[in-house]
Design a protein around this motif. Structure first.
Motif, mmCIF file in Angstrom:
data_model
loop_
_atom_site.group_PDB
_atom_site.id
_atom_site.type_symbol
_atom_site.label_atom_id
_atom_site.label_comp_id
_atom_site.label_asym_id
_atom_site.label_seq_id
_atom_site.Cartn_x
_atom_site.Cartn_y
_atom_site.Cartn_z
ATOM 1 N N ASP A 1 0.798 -1.227 0.000
ATOM 2 C CA ASP A 1 0.000 0.000 0.000
ATOM 3 C C ASP A 1 0.830 1.277 0.000
ATOM 4 O OD1 ASP A 1 -2.402 -1.496 0.100
ATOM 5 O OD2 ASP A 1 -2.158 -1.766 2.250
ATOM 6 N N GLY A 2 2.093 1.185 0.422
ATOM 7 C CA GLY A 2 2.976 2.337 0.380
ATOM 8 C C GLY A 2 2.455 3.528 1.150
ATOM 9 N N MET A 3 2.630 4.707 0.562
ATOM 10 C CA MET A 3 2.231 5.947 1.222
ATOM 11 C C MET A 3 0.718 6.062 1.380
ATOM 12 S SD MET A 3 4.616 7.734 2.408
ATOM 13 C CE MET A 3 6.412 7.841 2.314
ATOM 14 N N ALA A 4 -0.033 5.282 0.618
ATOM 15 C CA ALA A 4 -1.487 5.320 0.768
ATOM 16 C C ALA A 4 -1.895 4.905 2.179
ATOM 17 C CB ALA A 4 -2.149 4.416 -0.261
ATOM 18 N N LEU A 5 -1.161 3.972 2.763
ATOM 19 C CA LEU A 5 -1.448 3.541 4.133
ATOM 20 C C LEU A 5 -1.123 4.661 5.116
ATOM 21 C CD1 LEU A 5 -2.223 1.468 6.232
ATOM 22 C CD2 LEU A 5 0.049 0.432 6.000
ATOM 23 N N VAL A 6 0.006 5.327 4.921
ATOM 24 C CA VAL A 6 0.369 6.458 5.781
ATOM 25 C C VAL A 6 -0.668 7.563 5.664
ATOM 26 C CG1 VAL A 6 2.089 8.270 6.182
ATOM 27 C CG2 VAL A 6 2.833 5.939 5.689
ATOM 28 N N ASP A 7 -1.070 7.876 4.433
ATOM 29 C CA ASP A 7 -2.065 8.929 4.218
ATOM 30 C C ASP A 7 -3.393 8.595 4.895
ATOM 31 O OD1 ASP A 7 -0.239 10.337 2.729
ATOM 32 O OD2 ASP A 7 -0.964 9.613 0.800
ATOM 33 N N ALA A 8 -3.779 7.307 4.848
ATOM 34 C CA ALA A 8 -5.033 6.901 5.471
ATOM 35 C C ALA A 8 -4.977 7.094 6.985
ATOM 36 C CB ALA A 8 -5.337 5.442 5.129
ATOM 37 N N LEU A 9 -3.859 6.726 7.597
ATOM 38 C CA LEU A 9 -3.723 6.879 9.048
ATOM 39 C C LEU A 9 -3.661 8.347 9.441
ATOM 40 C CD1 LEU A 9 -1.189 3.974 9.671
ATOM 41 C CD2 LEU A 9 -3.592 4.038 10.364
ATOM 42 N N VAL A 10 -2.968 9.148 8.658
ATOM 43 C CA VAL A 10 -2.924 10.588 8.935
ATOM 44 C C VAL A 10 -4.319 11.185 8.825
ATOM 45 C CG1 VAL A 10 -2.104 12.807 8.065
ATOM 46 C CG2 VAL A 10 -0.515 10.891 8.283
ATOM 47 N N SER A 11 -5.065 10.750 7.821
ATOM 48 C CA SER A 11 -6.429 11.239 7.645
ATOM 49 C C SER A 11 -7.293 10.896 8.854
ATOM 50 C CB SER A 11 -7.037 10.636 6.371
ATOM 51 O OG SER A 11 -8.375 11.042 6.202
ATOM 52 N N MET A 12 -7.105 9.705 9.406
ATOM 53 C CA MET A 12 -7.865 9.314 10.590
ATOM 54 C C MET A 12 -7.471 10.165 11.796
ATOM 55 S SD MET A 12 -7.985 5.166 10.151
ATOM 56 C CE MET A 12 -9.351 4.950 11.282
ATOM 57 N N LEU A 13 -6.190 10.518 11.905
ATOM 58 C CA LEU A 13 -5.744 11.368 13.003
ATOM 59 C C LEU A 13 -6.294 12.783 12.871
ATOM 60 C CD1 LEU A 13 -2.015 10.244 13.331
ATOM 61 C CD2 LEU A 13 -3.829 9.884 15.004
ATOM 62 N N GLN A 14 -6.490 13.221 11.652
ATOM 63 C CA GLN A 14 -6.980 14.581 11.424
ATOM 64 C C GLN A 14 -8.466 14.720 11.740
ATOM 65 O OE1 GLN A 14 -5.730 14.949 7.332
ATOM 66 N NE2 GLN A 14 -3.901 16.126 7.886
ATOM 67 N N ARG A 15 -9.190 13.611 11.753
ATOM 68 C CA ARG A 15 -10.606 13.667 12.076
ATOM 69 C C ARG A 15 -10.791 13.852 13.574
ATOM 70 N NH1 ARG A 15 -11.549 8.321 9.570
ATOM 71 N NH2 ARG A 15 -12.808 7.961 11.417
#
Length: 419
Positions: free
Chosen positions: A193-207
């Motif tokens: 998944d690469g950076m897509a996994l990092v982006d998903a987790l960051v997105s969850m933290l931003q919520r």
């Protein structure tokens, strides 16, 4: 006149104090309080060491690896009550009895393909995620079964990455957190998944999610970034550092304790790469780390070591050094960690002050290092036989850089200056 359905009241002692749902597998802590097994296991896993793990109701300390005692009597009472009042406590009633491994394996064979089917409605996907999570969290054999089941972890990560802004992602993260995945499995997820996994987790933290969900996202982000290849780990997006800093500033105990340690792990690991140091410094990481040392660094050895490790690496760039000397307590708090801490923490503190003395030592900073006692403590480290040799050599090297100014200071006894 039509008959009206009579609402059945669930006995309060059937409800888990954490989830407020009818308990499926009641277990009792040494404090005497009973919880649902999967809920209390998750609570204890979020604890940062034995000193911060507590019983949610009594606040009494509980070891994070504590194995609660099954409350068979209460379980039989709940099962009997549910049999007399079918449907009164929701869908969980039908699953109170823990199914055998063969039944769980057969069930997983039906549930996992559902996650990979994009045509399935969200309601069915959520139900499948919930059941997989329940299998993983109800017992250690269940966790091992889900972790080893072909395609299960891949499907969970796929849901997490593809629906990071939905309740499906929250449930997938809950299930992944229950599995306590080994590094090879995480490496496979990162490679896929690469950076897509990092982006998903960051997105969850931003919520604006609850503290437990944010803690889970932070811990998984720390695990993911730790096992990344250097080519990826050295180019993390700026949002990773912004969210890590926000987690440090929001620490107020409870579940955020685990989130704070995860944020420290992210900063300490990611700042080993030059490009990340500038991003972290610009996100305010230095000030946040200094605050951690001021508030919690003396109580938690691991936090102190991680914070100093991150500061050491951040001082490898001009932006990091400038932020440290600009902070009113930056030099002072690092100087405090020279003595009375672990060998690792003392070594990192010496490295931080050496960077400051070599690259950011204005006349004002040189005076501040004396006034805050940092130079006095460097002298102690430089001559102590208990100090590791390499740390002692670095302390002596730092003292030689401004020996003339420091040796003549009225705050330093001339006979005790080692260089």
């Amino acid at each position: 006149m039509e008959d009206q359905a009579v609402e059945v009241e669930v006995p309060s002692y059937f409800l888990c104090p954490i989830t407020l749902d009818v308990m499926r597998d009641p277990v009792t802590l040494p404090t005497g309080i009973t919880y649902d097994r999967h809920a209390i296991h998750r609570w204890l896993r979020l604890a940062d060491g034995a000193t911060s793990a507590t019983c949610p109701l009594t606040k009494l300390p509980v070891a994070p690896d504590c194995e609660p005692t099954p409350n068979h009597t209460l379980r039989r009472l709940i099962h009997s009550w549910c049999a007399r009042n079918p449907g009164a406590a929701g869908d969980s009633i039908e699953r109170i009895s823990t199914p055998p491994a063969s039944a769980n394996r057969a069930r997983l064979g039906l549930l996992v393909p559902r996650l990979a089917d994009p045509k399935k409605p969200e309601r069915e996907t959520l139900a499948a995620l919930r059941e997989i999570r329940d299998v993983a969290s109800e017992s250690e054999p269940g966790r091992e079964l889900v972790a080893a089941f072909p395609g299960a972890t891949d499907a969970l990560f796929a849901v997490l990455v593809s629906t990071s802004a939905s309740s499906e992602a929250d449930m997938a993260l809950d299930a992944i957190s229950s599995l306590r995945l080994a590094e090879p499995c995480l490496v496979r997820a990162v490679d896929r998944d690469g950076m897509a996994l990092v982006d998903a987790l960051v997105s969850m933290l931003q919520r604006d999610a609850d503290a437990v969900s944010r803690a889970r996202a932070a811990m998984l982000l720390a695990d993911v970034t730790a096992c990344m290849a250097p080519s990826r780990a050295s180019a993390l997006p700026e949002q990773v550092f912004a969210e890590a800093v926000r987690l440090l500033r929001e620490n107020d105990g409870g579940a955020s304790t685990a989130a704070t340690k995860a944020a420290l792990r992210v900063l300490a690991g990611a700042t080993s790469y030059g490009r990340n140091r500038i991003k972290a410094a610009e996100a305010g990481a230095v000030a946040a780390l200094v605050e951690v040392l001021l508030v919690d660094g003396g109580r938690r050895r691991a936090w102190c070591e991680l914070a100093l490790c991150a500061l050491d690496r951040l001082c490898g760039c001009a932006e990091g050094r400038a932020a440290l000397v600009a902070h009113g307590a930056g030099v002072a708090v690092v100087g405090e960690k020279l003595v009375g801490t672990s060998a690792a923490a003392s070594g990192k503190a010496v490295r931080v002050l050496r960077s400051v003395a070599r690259h950011a030592a204005t006349a004002e900073v040189v005076r501040e290092m004396v006034a805050t006692g940092a130079v006095t403590k460097l002298c102690a480290v430089a001559v102590s036989p208990e100090t590791q040799e390499r740390t002692r050599e670095r302390a002596q090297e730092t003292l030689r850089m401004h020996a003339e100014a420091w040796r003549s200071s009225p705050c330093i006894h001339p006979n005790r200056y080692p260089c």
